[in-house]
Write a protein that holds these residues in place. Sequence first.
Motif, PDB file in Angstrom:
ATOM      1  N   ALA A 147       8.314  29.691  48.399  1.00 45.65           N
ATOM      2  CA  ALA A 147       8.952  29.384  47.110  1.00 45.65           C
ATOM      3  C   ALA A 147       9.113  27.886  46.919  1.00 45.65           C
ATOM      4  N   SER A 148       9.351  27.174  48.009  1.00 44.51           N
ATOM      5  CA  SER A 148       9.590  25.734  47.910  1.00 44.51           C
ATOM      6  C   SER A 148       8.351  24.965  47.461  1.00 44.51           C
ATOM      7  N   THR A 149       7.171  25.588  47.491  1.00 43.32           N
ATOM      8  CA  THR A 149       5.965  24.936  46.968  1.00 43.32           C
ATOM      9  C   THR A 149       5.982  24.904  45.445  1.00 43.32           C
ATOM     10  N   ALA A 163      17.793  46.737  47.223  1.00 46.39           N
ATOM     11  CA  ALA A 163      18.632  45.674  47.777  1.00 46.39           C
ATOM     12  C   ALA A 163      17.781  44.610  48.463  1.00 46.39           C
ATOM     13  N   GLU A 164      16.769  45.041  49.211  1.00 47.29           N
ATOM     14  CA  GLU A 164      15.897  44.073  49.883  1.00 47.29           C
ATOM     15  C   GLU A 164      15.096  43.250  48.883  1.00 47.29           C
ATOM     16  N   LEU A 165      14.580  43.919  47.848  1.00 47.93           N
ATOM     17  CA  LEU A 165      13.835  43.190  46.828  1.00 47.93           C
ATOM     18  C   LEU A 165      14.742  42.212  46.074  1.00 47.93           C
ATOM     19  N   ASP A 166      15.967  42.626  45.822  1.00 44.90           N
ATOM     20  CA  ASP A 166      16.908  41.751  45.134  1.00 44.90           C
ATOM     21  C   ASP A 166      17.126  40.476  45.938  1.00 44.90           C
ATOM     22  N   GLU A 167      17.303  40.609  47.238  1.00 50.91           N
ATOM     23  CA  GLU A 167      17.495  39.423  48.083  1.00 50.91           C
ATOM     24  C   GLU A 167      16.251  38.540  48.075  1.00 50.91           C
ATOM     25  N   THR A 168      15.086  39.174  48.171  1.00 55.44           N
ATOM     26  CA  THR A 168      13.836  38.420  48.188  1.00 55.44           C
ATOM     27  C   THR A 168      13.632  37.644  46.889  1.00 55.44           C
ATOM     28  N   VAL A 169      13.826  38.320  45.767  1.00 56.07           N
ATOM     29  CA  VAL A 169      13.627  37.670  44.463  1.00 56.07           C
ATOM     30  C   VAL A 169      14.653  36.561  44.251  1.00 56.07           C
ATOM     31  N   ARG A 170      15.901  36.818  44.612  1.00 59.11           N
ATOM     32  CA  ARG A 170      16.939  35.796  44.460  1.00 59.11           C
ATOM     33  C   ARG A 170      16.614  34.547  45.271  1.00 59.11           C
ATOM     34  N   GLU A 171      16.193  34.749  46.518  1.00 57.69           N
ATOM     35  CA  GLU A 171      15.883  33.605  47.380  1.00 57.69           C
ATOM     36  C   GLU A 171      14.656  32.851  46.874  1.00 57.69           C
ATOM     37  N   ALA A 172      13.651  33.591  46.408  1.00 57.47           N
ATOM     38  CA  ALA A 172      12.451  32.934  45.881  1.00 57.47           C
ATOM     39  C   ALA A 172      12.817  32.049  44.690  1.00 57.47           C
ATOM     40  N   ARG A 173      13.631  32.561  43.792  1.00 55.73           N
ATOM     41  CA  ARG A 173      14.030  31.774  42.621  1.00 55.73           C
ATOM     42  C   ARG A 173      14.938  30.608  43.016  1.00 55.73           C
ATOM     43  N   LYS A 174      15.814  30.850  43.952  1.00 57.73           N
ATOM     44  CA  LYS A 174      16.732  29.803  44.413  1.00 57.73           C
ATOM     45  C   LYS A 174      15.979  28.629  45.004  1.00 57.73           C
ATOM     46  N   GLY A 176      12.918  27.641  44.270  1.00 63.39           N
ATOM     47  CA  GLY A 176      12.008  26.914  43.401  1.00 63.39           C
ATOM     48  C   GLY A 176      10.869  27.664  42.772  1.00 63.39           C
ATOM     49  N   CYS A 177      10.759  28.973  43.028  1.00 61.89           N
ATOM     50  CA  CYS A 177       9.667  29.735  42.417  1.00 61.89           C
ATOM     51  C   CYS A 177      10.095  30.248  41.043  1.00 61.89           C
TER      52      CYS A 177
END
Length: 348
Positions: A147-149, A163-174, A176-177
């Motif tokens: 995501a940081s790219t 729940a797992e997808l929610d964490e993944t999507v949140r972290e990706a957006r957080k 920089g994606c």
Amino acid sequence: MEFQIGQRWVGKAHKPFIIAEMSGNHNQSLERALQIVDAAAKAGVDALKLQTYTADTMTLDLHEGEFFIADENNLWKGSSLYQLYQEAYTPWEWHKAIFDRCAEYGILAFSTPFDELAVDFLETLNVPAYKIASFENTDIQLIRKVASTGKPMIISTGMASIAELDETVREARKYGCKNIVLLKCTSTYPATPENTNISTLPHMEQLFNCHVGMSDHTMGVGVSVASIAMGATVIEKHFTLSRADGGVDSAFSMEPDEMRSLVVETERAWQSLGKVYYGATEKEKDSLKYRRSLYISCDLKVGDVLTKDNVKAIRPGLGLPTKYLDQLLGRKVTKNVAKGTPLTWEVI
């Protein structure tokens, strides 16, 4: 919400974005890998995808216990994880040659990294996007690194809970994606249509407010084509020159003619979606004259009575609609009428 990967647009206003996954189908031959690129480009795909790892970055060099595949129903039964990844991996020194061949055809090339070192390596090749495999969709450190790219992320959702997808999507957006595509995926090889559940697609799209698609391990094109009607904008399928040639993923990979069919049929499915519309379209208006309507079926003279013997509901559609038949029977004609005359109010 539409966005670009390279020069290709991803979104519902654009034809489906089709990815050919090479995986290990090169069978450890760079020449074959380049032939797969040639065939994928000829089939009309938008992108070719690799997987970037080594056996040592995937697992330990152990050949027993949980490191050995003994499940009778597993496609790779009889191999250790290390042996499997040794056989399947794409040498990193091949990547540039494969990417360059894709560029010659004007198709995109990117990869699935399986660790942070792979991301650093792929950044040196200036990939336009990243794919996250189902088995890594809960690897939060990898998600953050990719995501940081700032580049688009296409994430397979196999096995993942909401729940797992929610964490993944949140972290990706957080980290920089901004552009994420979630691919509905069934992590069995091959997968069956009955175990695919593409009704999840619109729910997933609404829940995570992102584009959705399919990482499709079923045989044939039916599931992928159907997924377009459920909102899919991206389709990924494993690709090989010939299943008969063997290889780690060959059993559930598409051959060139099948991939071409996928490209054509998913675009047709997308074209057919259109909008909510009733009545004759512009293209249909000429066909209105071939509807069934009421016609005089034999010569009549002034004063003759209309009966079922001399009025027929037939094609073409230039007479009165057939719904008026009961009102017209028993009425007299006001002038001589020849057989084949459309029945109108002016003749009674």
